[in-house]
Motif scaffolding. Structure first.
Motif, PDB file in Angstrom:
ATOM      1  N   LYS A 171       0.821  -1.212   0.000  1.00 43.22           N
ATOM      2  CA  LYS A 171       0.000   0.000   0.000  1.00 43.22           C
ATOM      3  C   LYS A 171       0.856   1.265   0.000  1.00 43.22           C
ATOM      4  O   LYS A 171       0.461   2.287  -0.567  1.00 43.22           O
ATOM      5  CB  LYS A 171      -0.930   0.011   1.211  1.00 43.22           C
ATOM      6  N   ILE A 172       2.018   1.214   0.599  1.00 44.64           N
ATOM      7  CA  ILE A 172       2.896   2.393   0.643  1.00 44.64           C
ATOM      8  C   ILE A 172       3.267   2.819  -0.772  1.00 44.64           C
ATOM      9  O   ILE A 172       3.279   4.012  -1.085  1.00 44.64           O
ATOM     10  CB  ILE A 172       4.128   2.110   1.517  1.00 44.64           C
ATOM     11  N   TYR A 173       3.540   1.866  -1.641  1.00 43.47           N
ATOM     12  CA  TYR A 173       3.852   2.187  -3.037  1.00 43.47           C
ATOM     13  C   TYR A 173       2.639   2.765  -3.748  1.00 43.47           C
ATOM     14  O   TYR A 173       2.741   3.740  -4.491  1.00 43.47           O
ATOM     15  CB  TYR A 173       4.367   0.949  -3.775  1.00 43.47           C
ATOM     16  N   GLU A 174       1.482   2.147  -3.518  1.00 47.89           N
ATOM     17  CA  GLU A 174       0.258   2.658  -4.124  1.00 47.89           C
ATOM     18  C   GLU A 174       0.015   4.104  -3.701  1.00 47.89           C
ATOM     19  O   GLU A 174      -0.292   4.965  -4.538  1.00 47.89           O
ATOM     20  CB  GLU A 174      -0.934   1.789  -3.715  1.00 47.89           C
ATOM     21  N   ASP A 175       0.182   4.378  -2.416  1.00 45.34           N
ATOM     22  CA  ASP A 175      -0.025   5.737  -1.911  1.00 45.34           C
ATOM     23  C   ASP A 175       0.944   6.733  -2.550  1.00 45.34           C
ATOM     24  O   ASP A 175       0.568   7.856  -2.895  1.00 45.34           O
ATOM     25  CB  ASP A 175       0.102   5.785  -0.389  1.00 45.34           C
ATOM     26  N   MET A 176       2.214   6.331  -2.710  1.00 43.98           N
ATOM     27  CA  MET A 176       3.198   7.221  -3.347  1.00 43.98           C
ATOM     28  C   MET A 176       2.756   7.583  -4.758  1.00 43.98           C
ATOM     29  O   MET A 176       2.823   8.744  -5.157  1.00 43.98           O
ATOM     30  CB  MET A 176       4.569   6.559  -3.391  1.00 43.98           C
ATOM     31  N   LEU A 232      -0.322   7.394  -6.056  1.00 46.31           N
ATOM     32  CA  LEU A 232      -1.553   8.186  -6.020  1.00 46.31           C
ATOM     33  C   LEU A 232      -1.297   9.638  -5.604  1.00 46.31           C
ATOM     34  O   LEU A 232      -2.052  10.534  -5.973  1.00 46.31           O
ATOM     35  CB  LEU A 232      -2.575   7.547  -5.083  1.00 46.31           C
ATOM     36  N   ASN A 233      -0.224   9.854  -4.851  1.00 44.83           N
ATOM     37  CA  ASN A 233       0.135  11.205  -4.439  1.00 44.83           C
ATOM     38  C   ASN A 233       1.049  11.907  -5.433  1.00 44.83           C
ATOM     39  O   ASN A 233       1.637  12.939  -5.112  1.00 44.83           O
ATOM     40  CB  ASN A 233       0.767  11.185  -3.042  1.00 44.83           C
TER      41      ASN A 233
END
Length: 139
Positions: free
Chosen positions: A73-78, A80-81
């Motif tokens: 999820k940390i990669y997904e969040d990066m 998406l941001n």
């Protein structure tokens, strides 16, 4: 020379059984992938009715969490941001929530990746599997 814990087949079976139990309890059909600290496959379980692509997704998520030593999820969040450059990171493809690293006594020993339902539910299943080892997951 350092020593560290490693996942055994019995550990992997415990993780898989607990993850499957969480999925079944919620009525979710998923694929469960468990890898070692190098992202190498130790277990792949595809429940009935799951799309074939889901097996690839779960494995990719697990590999990403193991190699990156962080939840996928940390990669997904990066991304998406706005950090689109993460899309070119080598060796990782499963940059979607649903995989969690396994940490034992401060050592990263592998990861569990799940795919088949909403990503947050995939992560819930992965964490339930890891909890069967009696270790806390990173948040």
């Amino acid at each position: 020379m350092q020593s560290k814990p490693m996942l055994t087949l019995d550990d992997v079976k415990k993780i898989a059984a607990a993850a499957e139990a969480e999925a079944v309890a919620n009525g979710w059909a998923v694929v469960i992938s468990i890898v070692d600290d190098g992202g190498h496959p130790l277990w792949l379980q595809r429940m009935d009715g799951v799309a074939p692509l889901t097996a690839h997704m779960a494995a990719a998520k697990a590999r990403t969490a193991a190699l990156g030593r962080r939840e996928s999820k940390i990669y997904e969040d990066m991304i998406l941001n706005g950090r689109m450059s993460m899309m070119s990171a080598p060796e990782i493809e499963g940059m979607i929530e649903g995989a969690v690293p396994i940490v034992v006594d401060g050592h990263y020993v592998g990861a569990v990746g799940v795919s088949g339902v909403k990503s947050a539910c995939d992560a819930q299943i992965a964490k339930a599997g890891i909890a069967a080892l009696g270790v806390a997951t990173l948040s």
